[in-house]
Design a protein around this motif. Structure first.
Motif, PDB file in Angstrom:
ATOM      1  N   GLY A  18      16.232  43.901  -1.062  1.00 53.30           N
ATOM      2  CA  GLY A  18      15.566  43.065  -0.067  1.00 53.30           C
ATOM      3  C   GLY A  18      14.825  43.858   0.987  1.00 53.30           C
ATOM      4  N   GLY A  19      14.717  45.172   0.783  1.00 53.71           N
ATOM      5  CA  GLY A  19      13.954  45.998   1.706  1.00 53.71           C
ATOM      6  C   GLY A  19      14.692  46.336   2.984  1.00 53.71           C
ATOM      7  N   GLU A  20      13.922  46.743   3.969  1.00 55.11           N
ATOM      8  CA  GLU A  20      14.475  47.246   5.230  1.00 55.11           C
ATOM      9  C   GLU A  20      15.423  46.266   5.908  1.00 55.11           C
ATOM     10  N   ALA A  21      15.108  44.996   5.892  1.00 53.24           N
ATOM     11  CA  ALA A  21      15.944  44.000   6.577  1.00 53.24           C
ATOM     12  C   ALA A  21      17.373  44.008   6.046  1.00 53.24           C
ATOM     13  N   THR A  22      17.527  44.164   4.741  1.00 50.48           N
ATOM     14  CA  THR A  22      18.872  44.191   4.148  1.00 50.48           C
ATOM     15  C   THR A  22      19.651  45.414   4.611  1.00 50.48           C
ATOM     16  N   PHE A  23      18.990  46.559   4.659  1.00 54.98           N
ATOM     17  CA  PHE A  23      19.676  47.784   5.078  1.00 54.98           C
ATOM     18  C   PHE A  23      20.039  47.732   6.557  1.00 54.98           C
ATOM     19  N   ARG A  24      19.178  47.153   7.364  1.00 52.53           N
ATOM     20  CA  ARG A  24      19.495  47.002   8.788  1.00 52.53           C
ATOM     21  C   ARG A  24      20.692  46.074   8.976  1.00 52.53           C
ATOM     22  N   LEU A  25      20.746  44.990   8.218  1.00 48.18           N
ATOM     23  CA  LEU A  25      21.869  44.066   8.304  1.00 48.18           C
ATOM     24  C   LEU A  25      23.160  44.723   7.811  1.00 48.18           C
ATOM     25  N   LEU A  26      23.072  45.466   6.719  1.00 50.32           N
ATOM     26  CA  LEU A  26      24.240  46.187   6.194  1.00 50.32           C
ATOM     27  C   LEU A  26      24.818  47.107   7.260  1.00 50.32           C
ATOM     28  N   VAL A  27      23.971  47.915   7.874  1.00 53.16           N
ATOM     29  CA  VAL A  27      24.438  48.886   8.865  1.00 53.16           C
ATOM     30  C   VAL A  27      24.919  48.190  10.136  1.00 53.16           C
ATOM     31  N   GLU A  28      24.266  47.123  10.536  1.00 50.86           N
ATOM     32  CA  GLU A  28      24.716  46.357  11.703  1.00 50.86           C
ATOM     33  C   GLU A  28      26.133  45.832  11.475  1.00 50.86           C
ATOM     34  N   ARG A  29      26.390  45.286  10.300  1.00 49.28           N
ATOM     35  CA  ARG A  29      27.732  44.760   9.989  1.00 49.28           C
ATOM     36  C   ARG A  29      28.746  45.883   9.845  1.00 49.28           C
ATOM     37  N   PHE A  30      28.332  47.001   9.254  1.00 48.37           N
ATOM     38  CA  PHE A  30      29.226  48.150   9.133  1.00 48.37           C
ATOM     39  C   PHE A  30      29.660  48.634  10.518  1.00 48.37           C
ATOM     40  N   TYR A  31      28.708  48.830  11.421  1.00 48.22           N
ATOM     41  CA  TYR A  31      29.048  49.357  12.744  1.00 48.22           C
ATOM     42  C   TYR A  31      29.776  48.342  13.617  1.00 48.22           C
ATOM     43  N   ALA A  32      29.628  47.059  13.349  1.00 49.08           N
ATOM     44  CA  ALA A  32      30.462  46.065  14.041  1.00 49.08           C
ATOM     45  C   ALA A  32      31.921  46.295  13.658  1.00 49.08           C
ATOM     46  N   GLY A  33      32.165  46.621  12.398  1.00 46.42           N
ATOM     47  CA  GLY A  33      33.521  46.941  11.955  1.00 46.42           C
ATOM     48  C   GLY A  33      34.011  48.261  12.522  1.00 46.42           C
ATOM     49  N   VAL A  34      33.144  49.256  12.558  1.00 45.20           N
ATOM     50  CA  VAL A  34      33.502  50.563  13.117  1.00 45.20           C
ATOM     51  C   VAL A  34      33.919  50.417  14.576  1.00 45.20           C
ATOM     52  N   ALA A  35      33.172  49.625  15.332  1.00 43.24           N
ATOM     53  CA  ALA A  35      33.446  49.468  16.767  1.00 43.24           C
ATOM     54  C   ALA A  35      34.846  48.920  17.029  1.00 43.24           C
ATOM     55  N   ALA A  36      35.366  48.143  16.087  1.00 45.14           N
ATOM     56  CA  ALA A  36      36.691  47.548  16.268  1.00 45.14           C
ATOM     57  C   ALA A  36      37.791  48.277  15.497  1.00 45.14           C
ATOM     58  N   ASP A  37      37.446  49.323  14.783  1.00 45.44           N
ATOM     59  CA  ASP A  37      38.416  50.020  13.942  1.00 45.44           C
ATOM     60  C   ASP A  37      39.119  51.133  14.723  1.00 45.44           C
ATOM     61  N   PRO A  38      40.447  51.093  14.815  1.00 40.01           N
ATOM     62  CA  PRO A  38      41.172  52.106  15.596  1.00 40.01           C
ATOM     63  C   PRO A  38      41.140  53.510  14.988  1.00 40.01           C
ATOM     64  N   LEU A  57      38.316  54.657  13.044  1.00 40.24           N
ATOM     65  CA  LEU A  57      36.928  55.135  13.047  1.00 40.24           C
ATOM     66  C   LEU A  57      36.308  55.259  14.423  1.00 40.24           C
ATOM     67  N   ARG A  58      36.574  54.336  15.319  1.00 36.97           N
ATOM     68  CA  ARG A  58      35.870  54.336  16.610  1.00 36.97           C
ATOM     69  C   ARG A  58      36.005  55.665  17.350  1.00 36.97           C
ATOM     70  N   PRO A  59      37.181  56.286  17.361  1.00 36.08           N
ATOM     71  CA  PRO A  59      37.309  57.569  18.066  1.00 36.08           C
ATOM     72  C   PRO A  59      36.493  58.707  17.448  1.00 36.08           C
ATOM     73  N   LEU A  60      36.033  58.541  16.230  1.00 35.83           N
ATOM     74  CA  LEU A  60      35.231  59.586  15.594  1.00 35.83           C
ATOM     75  C   LEU A  60      33.823  59.659  16.173  1.00 35.83           C
ATOM     76  N   TYR A  61      33.410  58.628  16.869  1.00 33.09           N
ATOM     77  CA  TYR A  61      32.063  58.565  17.441  1.00 33.09           C
ATOM     78  C   TYR A  61      32.144  58.779  18.940  1.00 33.09           C
ATOM     79  N   PRO A  62      31.691  59.931  19.422  1.00 32.41           N
ATOM     80  CA  PRO A  62      31.809  60.220  20.848  1.00 32.41           C
ATOM     81  C   PRO A  62      30.890  59.358  21.716  1.00 32.41           C
ATOM     82  N   GLU A  63      29.841  58.817  21.123  1.00 31.49           N
ATOM     83  CA  GLU A  63      28.906  58.015  21.904  1.00 31.49           C
ATOM     84  C   GLU A  63      29.535  56.681  22.289  1.00 31.49           C
ATOM     85  N   ASP A  64      29.276  56.240  23.528  1.00 29.30           N
ATOM     86  CA  ASP A  64      29.709  54.906  23.929  1.00 29.30           C
ATOM     87  C   ASP A  64      28.910  53.852  23.180  1.00 29.30           C
ATOM     88  N   ASP A  65      27.651  54.180  22.939  1.00 25.22           N
ATOM     89  CA  ASP A  65      26.726  53.273  22.276  1.00 25.22           C
ATOM     90  C   ASP A  65      26.527  53.764  20.838  1.00 25.22           C
TER      91      ASP A  65
END
Length: 166
Positions: A42-62, A64-72
């Protein structure tokens, strides 16, 4: 059956090569008019949605979240999006902005163990399964992510003692 597979050693930007369909390369049920997985997904839109959903999970994962030093997580999300777009046959913006992916080298400074891999893979599998994409694309994504996540483990017995996220 022959399928398209991205290959960095096969010529100019966006180049790929056709391989026999094996368990390591299961891209089936794709419309005949698409030239690569990027388009079939589905092109770029699908990949952006995939990564958006992945990082929503990362943000709440105890784990994975500490592996990312960035607040954002915007920076890591954009880099992953551009990498995946390029890897699956889209524009080579990642190479143009960051150089060759060198996935293993870029992740070497981070202590990555089996627990980290399992948490990462769970979030990615959940994100892939949330998409409305052809079965062949889903299978190709999942095969690739399982393989890549395994390759990133360089401290198999490592169980980090990380502080909880802020």
């Amino acid at each position: 059956m022959w399928v398209w597979r991205r290959s960095y050693s096969e010529g100019p930007a966006g180049a790929g090569v056709f391989f026999p369909n094996t368990s390591a390369c299961r891209v089936r049920c794709l419309p005949a008019m698409v030239s690569n997985v990027f388009e079939a997904a589905g092109g770029e839109a699908t990949f952006r949605l995939l990564v958006e959903r992945f990082y929503a999970g990362v943000a709440a994962d105890p784990v994975l979240r500490p592996l990312y030093p960035e607040d954002d997580l915007t920076g890591p999300a954009e880099r992953l999006t551009l990498f995946l777009i390029q890897y699956w046959g889209g524009p080579e913006t990642y190479n143009e902005t960051r150089g060759h992916p060198r996935l293993r080298m870029r992740h070497q400074p981070f202590a990555t163990g089996q627990r980290d891999r399992e948490a990462w893979l769970k979030q990615m599998v959940d994100a892939v399964n949330s998409l409305d994409i052809p079965r062949g694309v889903r299978d190709a994504f999942l095969d690739s992510f399982r393989s890549a996540s395994h390759a990133m483990v360089h401290r198999p017995g490592y169980a980090a003692q990380r502080p909880p996220p802020p």
